[in-house]
Design a protein around this motif. Structure first.
Motif, mmCIF file in Angstrom:
data_model
loop_
_atom_site.group_PDB
_atom_site.id
_atom_site.type_symbol
_atom_site.label_atom_id
_atom_site.label_comp_id
_atom_site.label_asym_id
_atom_site.label_seq_id
_atom_site.Cartn_x
_atom_site.Cartn_y
_atom_site.Cartn_z
ATOM 1 N N ASP A 59 15.836 17.516 -35.798
ATOM 2 C CA ASP A 59 15.718 16.971 -34.718
ATOM 3 C C ASP A 59 17.289 16.579 -34.792
ATOM 4 O O ASP A 59 18.159 16.538 -35.411
ATOM 5 C CB ASP A 59 15.010 15.880 -35.691
ATOM 6 N N VAL A 65 12.410 20.425 -37.607
ATOM 7 C CA VAL A 65 11.423 20.631 -36.938
ATOM 8 C C VAL A 65 9.607 21.108 -37.424
ATOM 9 O O VAL A 65 10.313 22.034 -37.221
ATOM 10 C CB VAL A 65 10.790 19.627 -35.832
ATOM 11 N N GLY A 68 4.323 24.626 -34.527
ATOM 12 C CA GLY A 68 2.630 24.259 -34.563
ATOM 13 C C GLY A 68 2.258 25.336 -35.051
ATOM 14 O O GLY A 68 2.887 26.573 -35.554
ATOM 15 N N ARG A 98 -0.424 21.776 -31.818
ATOM 16 C CA ARG A 98 0.055 21.075 -32.070
ATOM 17 C C ARG A 98 1.235 20.452 -33.778
ATOM 18 O O ARG A 98 0.663 20.939 -34.422
ATOM 19 C CB ARG A 98 0.032 19.377 -31.838
ATOM 20 N N ALA A 99 2.492 20.482 -33.486
ATOM 21 C CA ALA A 99 2.958 20.751 -35.437
ATOM 22 C C ALA A 99 2.220 18.960 -36.208
ATOM 23 O O ALA A 99 2.332 19.203 -37.361
ATOM 24 C CB ALA A 99 3.974 20.714 -35.338
ATOM 25 N N ASP A 100 1.526 17.666 -35.047
ATOM 26 C CA ASP A 100 2.051 16.667 -35.443
ATOM 27 C C ASP A 100 -0.092 16.747 -36.219
ATOM 28 O O ASP A 100 0.158 15.150 -35.953
ATOM 29 C CB ASP A 100 2.390 15.461 -34.643
ATOM 30 N N SER A 101 -0.482 17.758 -35.567
ATOM 31 C CA SER A 101 -1.663 16.929 -36.195
ATOM 32 C C SER A 101 -2.214 17.174 -37.459
ATOM 33 O O SER A 101 -1.831 17.679 -38.346
ATOM 34 C CB SER A 101 -3.105 18.180 -34.987
ATOM 35 N N ASP A 102 -2.823 16.787 -38.134
ATOM 36 C CA ASP A 102 -3.649 16.495 -39.588
ATOM 37 C C ASP A 102 -5.001 17.376 -39.533
ATOM 38 O O ASP A 102 -5.237 17.777 -40.465
ATOM 39 C CB ASP A 102 -3.330 15.162 -40.272
#
Length: 210
Positions: A59, A65, A68, A98-102
């Motif tokens: 970033d 970062v 995914g 996506r990397a930001d999904s939990d």
């Protein structure tokens, strides 16, 4: 980070697009984070941006970062195409999610759009990152969903539609298509000769390869 790398080199998006053999709009989507970068193109991107693969995933503060996860592609979704089954997970096809999904990986899957039933949003060939839908989850009106319909012969049609709730609380599955032959239908009235309609996934991301 891609934009910062390019600007440090004094290059335009047109130059990067030429190096990658893709469109300027695709470069713009990658730089803005609106489109996932396919893992197989990472070395190519690193060369185009004259950087290391690791540099691409930093970033603005130099922190990494996360990439995914690789999620299984279950099959193609195409309205009007009926088959005995649609699951092709055992072929080992995957895509970067996506990397930001939990959401746990066991509840995630990918699909490939085929045909023009959602051409306004997802042209044929688009990869969709999805999470499995369960009955106790509330779907927000306007979200895109993966829909499975079974006809009286036991054949299955799987497609992607936009989920909407009208002012009367009626649930609709709506195509976003340039093709007028695709029509919206109610969840509780899926059509003639249809035994069951089921929402099996919710779309959380999309990627269109060049």
């Amino acid at each position: 980070m891609l934009r910062q790398l390019r600007e440090a080199l004094g290059l335009s998006q047109e130059v990067i697009a030429d190096r990658l053999g893709c469109s300027v709009s695709q470069v713009s989507r990658w730089e803005a984070g609106r489109s996932n970068i396919p893992s197989e193109r990472l070395p190519e991107l690193a060369r185009a941006y004259e950087a290391r693969v690791a540099d691409i995933f930093q970033d603005d503060d130099g922190k990494m970062v996360p990439l995914g996860p690789q999620i299984p592609i279950r099959g193609k979704v195409a309205a009007g195409v009926w088959a005995e089954a649609w699951d092709i997970t055992d072929q080992g096809l995957t895509m970067m999610g996506r990397a930001d999904s939990d959401v746990p990986l066991r509840d995630r899957f990918g699909v490939i759009v085929e045909g023009d039933s959602m051409s306004e949003k997802y042209p044929s060939g688009t990869f969709l990152d999805c999470v499995a839908f369960y009955a106790n989850i509330q779907i927000q009106s306007g979200r895109r969903v993966i829909v499975q319909r079974r006809n009286l012969s036991g054949e299955i049609e799987v497609t992607v539609k936009e989920y909407r709730i009208d002012d009367d609380g009626i649930e609709w599955l709506v195509p976003r298509s340039h093709n007028p032959s695709f029509q919206a239908f109610r969840v509780d009235q899926p059509g003639d000769d249809i035994e069951e309609v089921q929402i099996v996934g919710v779309v959380i991301g999309a990627y269109l390869p060049e």
